[in-house]
Design an enzyme around this catalytic site. Structure first.
Site, PDB file in Angstrom:
ATOM      1  N   ASP A 171      -6.261   2.068  -1.859  1.00  0.00           N
ATOM      2  CA  ASP A 171      -6.957   1.779  -0.606  1.00  0.00           C
ATOM      3  C   ASP A 171      -7.808   0.516  -0.732  1.00  0.00           C
ATOM      4  O   ASP A 171      -7.843  -0.319   0.176  1.00  0.00           O
ATOM      5  CB  ASP A 171      -7.813   2.972  -0.183  1.00  0.00           C
ATOM      6  CG  ASP A 171      -6.982   4.169   0.271  1.00  0.00           C
ATOM      7  OD1 ASP A 171      -5.741   4.052   0.361  1.00  0.00           O
ATOM      8  OD2 ASP A 171      -7.582   5.225   0.540  1.00  0.00           O
ATOM      9  N   HIS A 175       0.830  -1.207   0.000  1.00  0.00           N
ATOM     10  CA  HIS A 175       0.000   0.000   0.000  1.00  0.00           C
ATOM     11  C   HIS A 175       0.865   1.257   0.000  1.00  0.00           C
ATOM     12  O   HIS A 175       0.598   2.207  -0.741  1.00  0.00           O
ATOM     13  CB  HIS A 175      -0.928  -0.025   1.223  1.00  0.00           C
ATOM     14  CG  HIS A 175      -1.907   1.089   1.273  1.00  0.00           C
ATOM     15  ND1 HIS A 175      -1.860   2.061   2.242  1.00  0.00           N
ATOM     16  CD2 HIS A 175      -2.965   1.389   0.483  1.00  0.00           C
ATOM     17  CE1 HIS A 175      -2.859   2.914   2.043  1.00  0.00           C
ATOM     18  NE2 HIS A 175      -3.545   2.527   0.983  1.00  0.00           N
TER      19      HIS A 175
END
Length: 138
Positions: free
Chosen positions: A106, A63
């Protein structure tokens, strides 16, 4: 535990896409993001970086790498639109290109965390940063 959650909110902030990220994580995993992932391993949470401790921590590492590729907006502060349809995250079609990227980053971490719930280890929940080894670059 409530105190820990409040501290995480104060430390991490709750503006923009962080709120959306936390909602996505809750929708996918059923876990409160700040409490369960705010200081997890070497990569989950703001300002953390290191060799991942497990698959859950690897989700956060990927991420962070995804956010590094985003240009033209602030991934942690700028809001985007998304919806939760049929138990799936759908990034808004009207998001500008940069925010579409943030939403997809996300979404990917939330799904990754769900897929790796079996690797979640409470011993990494508040993991001391000094124990983290240097990670490879993205």
């Amino acid at each position: 535990m409530r105190t820990l959650w409040i501290m995480a909110v104060l430390l991490l902030g709750v503006d923009g896409s962080l709120v959306q990220l936390w909602k996505m994580i809750f929708q996918e995993t059923g876990k409160e993001a700040a409490k369960n992932y705010g200081l997890y391993g070497c990569n989950c949470g703001v300002g953390r970086r290191g060799k991942p401790k497990d698959a859950t921590d690897s989700c956060c590492y990927v991420h962070k790498c995804c956010y590094k590729k985003v240009t033209g907006c602030d991934p942690k502060m700028d809001s985007y639109s998304y919806s939760w349809k049929n138990k799936a995250i759908v990034c808004g079609e009207k998001n500008p290109p940069c925010l579409k990227q943030v939403c997809e980053c996300d979404k990917a971490v939330a799904i990754c965390l769900r897929e790796n719930l079996g690797t979640y280890n409470k011993k990494y929940t508040i993991y001391p940063k000094p124990f983290c080894k240097k990670a490879d670059t993205c």
